[in-house]
Design a protein around this motif. Structure first.
Motif, PDB file in Angstrom:
ATOM      1  N   MET A   9       0.850  -1.200   0.000  1.00 17.15           N
ATOM      2  CA  MET A   9       0.000   0.000   0.000  1.00 17.15           C
ATOM      3  C   MET A   9       0.884   1.247   0.000  1.00 17.15           C
ATOM      4  N   ASP A  10       1.235   1.722  -1.180  1.00 16.81           N
ATOM      5  CA  ASP A  10       2.225   2.786  -1.309  1.00 16.81           C
ATOM      6  C   ASP A  10       1.586   4.056  -1.862  1.00 16.81           C
ATOM      7  N   GLY A  11       2.045   5.188  -1.381  1.00 12.13           N
ATOM      8  CA  GLY A  11       1.628   6.466  -1.945  1.00 12.13           C
ATOM      9  C   GLY A  11       0.866   7.377  -1.009  1.00 12.13           C
ATOM     10  N   ASN A  12       0.730   7.004   0.263  1.00 15.95           N
ATOM     11  CA  ASN A  12      -0.012   7.857   1.197  1.00 15.95           C
ATOM     12  C   ASN A  12       0.605   9.242   1.326  1.00 15.95           C
ATOM     13  N   GLY A  13       1.934   9.276   1.467  1.00 15.58           N
ATOM     14  CA  GLY A  13       2.612  10.551   1.643  1.00 15.58           C
ATOM     15  C   GLY A  13       2.469  11.461   0.436  1.00 15.58           C
ATOM     16  N   ARG A  14       2.637  10.893  -0.751  1.00 12.07           N
ATOM     17  CA  ARG A  14       2.511  11.692  -1.976  1.00 12.07           C
ATOM     18  C   ARG A  14       1.075  12.170  -2.182  1.00 12.07           C
ATOM     19  N   GLY A  26      -2.666  11.454   4.793  1.00  6.53           N
ATOM     20  CA  GLY A  26      -2.551  10.414   3.781  1.00  6.53           C
ATOM     21  C   GLY A  26      -2.698   9.029   4.374  1.00  6.53           C
ATOM     22  N   HIS A  27      -2.137   8.827   5.564  1.00  5.49           N
ATOM     23  CA  HIS A  27      -2.268   7.529   6.222  1.00  5.49           C
ATOM     24  C   HIS A  27      -3.722   7.266   6.623  1.00  5.49           C
ATOM     25  N   SER A 180       1.058   3.161  -6.599  1.00  7.49           N
ATOM     26  CA  SER A 180       1.840   4.407  -6.645  1.00  7.49           C
ATOM     27  C   SER A 180       2.881   4.464  -7.743  1.00  7.49           C
ATOM     28  N   GLY A 181       2.957   3.457  -8.605  1.00  3.87           N
ATOM     29  CA  GLY A 181       3.875   3.526  -9.731  1.00  3.87           C
ATOM     30  C   GLY A 181       5.267   3.004  -9.479  1.00  3.87           C
ATOM     31  N   GLU A 182       5.564   2.591  -8.256  1.00  2.00           N
ATOM     32  CA  GLU A 182       6.876   2.005  -7.968  1.00  2.00           C
ATOM     33  C   GLU A 182       6.897   0.552  -8.447  1.00  2.00           C
ATOM     34  N   HIS A 183       8.092   0.088  -8.891  1.00  2.00           N
ATOM     35  CA  HIS A 183       8.209  -1.253  -9.457  1.00  2.00           C
ATOM     36  C   HIS A 183       9.257  -2.060  -8.699  1.00  2.00           C
ATOM     37  N   ARG A 184       8.983  -2.296  -7.432  1.00  2.00           N
ATOM     38  CA  ARG A 184       9.877  -3.121  -6.619  1.00  2.00           C
ATOM     39  C   ARG A 184       9.068  -3.766  -5.498  1.00  2.00           C
ATOM     40  N   LEU A 185       9.647  -4.804  -4.880  1.00  2.00           N
ATOM     41  CA  LEU A 185       8.941  -5.542  -3.830  1.00  2.00           C
ATOM     42  C   LEU A 185       9.247  -5.029  -2.430  1.00  2.00           C
ATOM     43  N   SER A 186      10.310  -4.254  -2.276  1.00  2.00           N
ATOM     44  CA  SER A 186      10.623  -3.621  -0.988  1.00  2.00           C
ATOM     45  C   SER A 186      10.618  -4.615   0.173  1.00  2.00           C
ATOM     46  N   ASN A 187      11.295  -5.733  -0.028  1.00  2.00           N
ATOM     47  CA  ASN A 187      11.498  -6.694   1.058  1.00  2.00           C
ATOM     48  C   ASN A 187      10.182  -7.281   1.560  1.00  2.00           C
ATOM     49  N   PHE A 188       9.255  -7.501   0.643  1.00  2.00           N
ATOM     50  CA  PHE A 188       7.931  -8.006   1.003  1.00  2.00           C
ATOM     51  C   PHE A 188       7.675  -9.346   0.330  1.00  2.00           C
ATOM     52  N   LEU A 189       7.464 -10.381   1.118  1.00  2.00           N
ATOM     53  CA  LEU A 189       7.065 -11.701   0.629  1.00  2.00           C
ATOM     54  C   LEU A 189       7.948 -12.185  -0.520  1.00  2.00           C
ATOM     55  N   LEU A 190       9.263 -12.091  -0.334  1.00  2.00           N
ATOM     56  CA  LEU A 190      10.185 -12.441  -1.411  1.00  2.00           C
ATOM     57  C   LEU A 190      10.101 -13.921  -1.778  1.00  2.00           C
ATOM     58  N   TRP A 191      10.050 -14.796  -0.790  1.00  2.00           N
ATOM     59  CA  TRP A 191       9.917 -16.223  -1.062  1.00  2.00           C
ATOM     60  C   TRP A 191       8.545 -16.519  -1.663  1.00  2.00           C
TER      61      TRP A 191
END
Length: 230
Positions: A9-14, A26-27, A180-191
Motif C-alpha cells: 500500500m504505497d503512496g499515502n505521503g505523496r 494520507g495515512h 503508486s507507480g513504484e516497481h519493486r517488492l521492498s522486502n515483502f514476501l520475497l519467497w
C-alpha cells in the motif's frame, strides 16, 4: 479468482503532499482505502488478503510519523474489529509486532485472539515485517532443529523452509499488487512471490478502491500462469 492477494500500500505521503496536507492525513485516507479493498476482496470471494502496513524499514521515519501510524493502527482496530469478527474474518499478523509500543501490541494480540476461530476469510496485516528477516528466522529455526538431531540436514527442502515462514498456514500467494507507480517488492514476501503474478499500478493507495481492486482481479484473470512449465 486468486485465493491469496497481497498489496504493498504505497503512496499515502505523496497523496497528502499533492493536497497540501500533512502525511498523517494520507495515512488516514490509506486506512479508509484498506477498508474498501477488504470489502471488495470479500465480495469477490478472495480467501486471503495480505496488506503491507508497516515494514521493518519504516522505523527510519520520523518519530512523529511513527507515533501517528501507531495511533492510526489502534484506531483502525478499535473501529473495525467488531465488524471483522461479525463477518467471520480471521486476523493474522506477520512480522514482529511485539516491538511496537505495549498498548499497540496488546490491542493487536487481543484482536488476533478474538478472531482466531473465524473461518470465512483471512486478513493478514504485515507489521514490522521484512522478508529477509523472515527467511533468516526460518533458517535459524531449521538449523537449531538440525543441531538437535531432530531433522537430517539432507532432508531440508522447500517444504521444510515454507513450514517455518510467517505465512506457513496461508494459501500460496497468487497476486501481488503495488500501488503508486513504484516497481519493486521492498522486502515483502520475497519467497512467497516466486511464482505470484505481479501487478504495478500508478494509482496512489488512498485512491485505490473497490473498482481498482476489481480491475486488478480482471487483469489477473487474463493471465496464463505456467509456473515455469513452458
Amino acid at each position: 479468482m486468486p485465493r491469496h492477494v497481497a498489496i504493498i500500500m504505497d503512496g499515502n505521503g505523496r497523496w497528502a503532499k499533492a493536497r497540501g496536507l500533512p502525511r498523517v492525513a494520507g495515512h488516514r485516507a490509506g486506512a479508509e482505502a484498506a477498508r474498501k479493498v477488504l470489502r471488495a476482496a470479500g465480495d469477490a470471494g478472495v480467501e486471503c488478503l495480505t496488506l503491507y502496513a508497516f515494514s521493518s524499514e519504516n522505523w527510519k521515519r520520523s518519530g512523529d510519523e511513527i507515533d501517528s501510524l501507531m495511533g492510526l493502527l489502534r484506531l483502525y482496530i478499535g473501529r473495525e474489529l467488531n465488524a471483522l469478527h461479525a463477518e467471520g474474518v480471521r486476523l493474522k499478523i506477520i512480522g514482529d509486532h511485539r516491538k511496537f509500543p505495549a498498548e499497540t501490541a496488546k490491542m493487536v494480540d487481543q484482536a488476533v485472539a478474538k478472531t482466531a476461530g473465524n473461518t470465512k476469510r483471512t486478513l493478514v496485516i504485515a507489521l514490522n515485517y521484512g522478508s529477509r528477516a523472515e527467511l533468516v528466522h526460518a533458517a535459524r529455526a531449521i538449523a537449531e532443529r538440525a543441531a538437535a538431531g531432530e531433522i537430517d540436514p539432507g532432508a531440508i527442502d522447500e517444504t521444510a523452509i515454507e513450514a517455518e515462514l510467517d505465512t506457513a498456514e496461508l494459501p500460496p500467494l497468487d497476486l501481488l499488487i503495488r500501488t503508486s507507480g513504484e516497481h519493486r517488492l521492498s522486502n515483502f514476501l520475497l519467497w512467497q512471490a516466486a511464482y505470484a503474478e505481479l501487478l504495478f499500478v500508478d494509482t496512489l493507495w488512498p485512491d485505490f478502491d473497490g473498482a481498482a481492486f476489481a480491475a486488478a482481479l480482471a487483469d489477473y484473470a487474463g493471465r496464463e500462469r505456467r509456473f515455469g512449465g513452458r
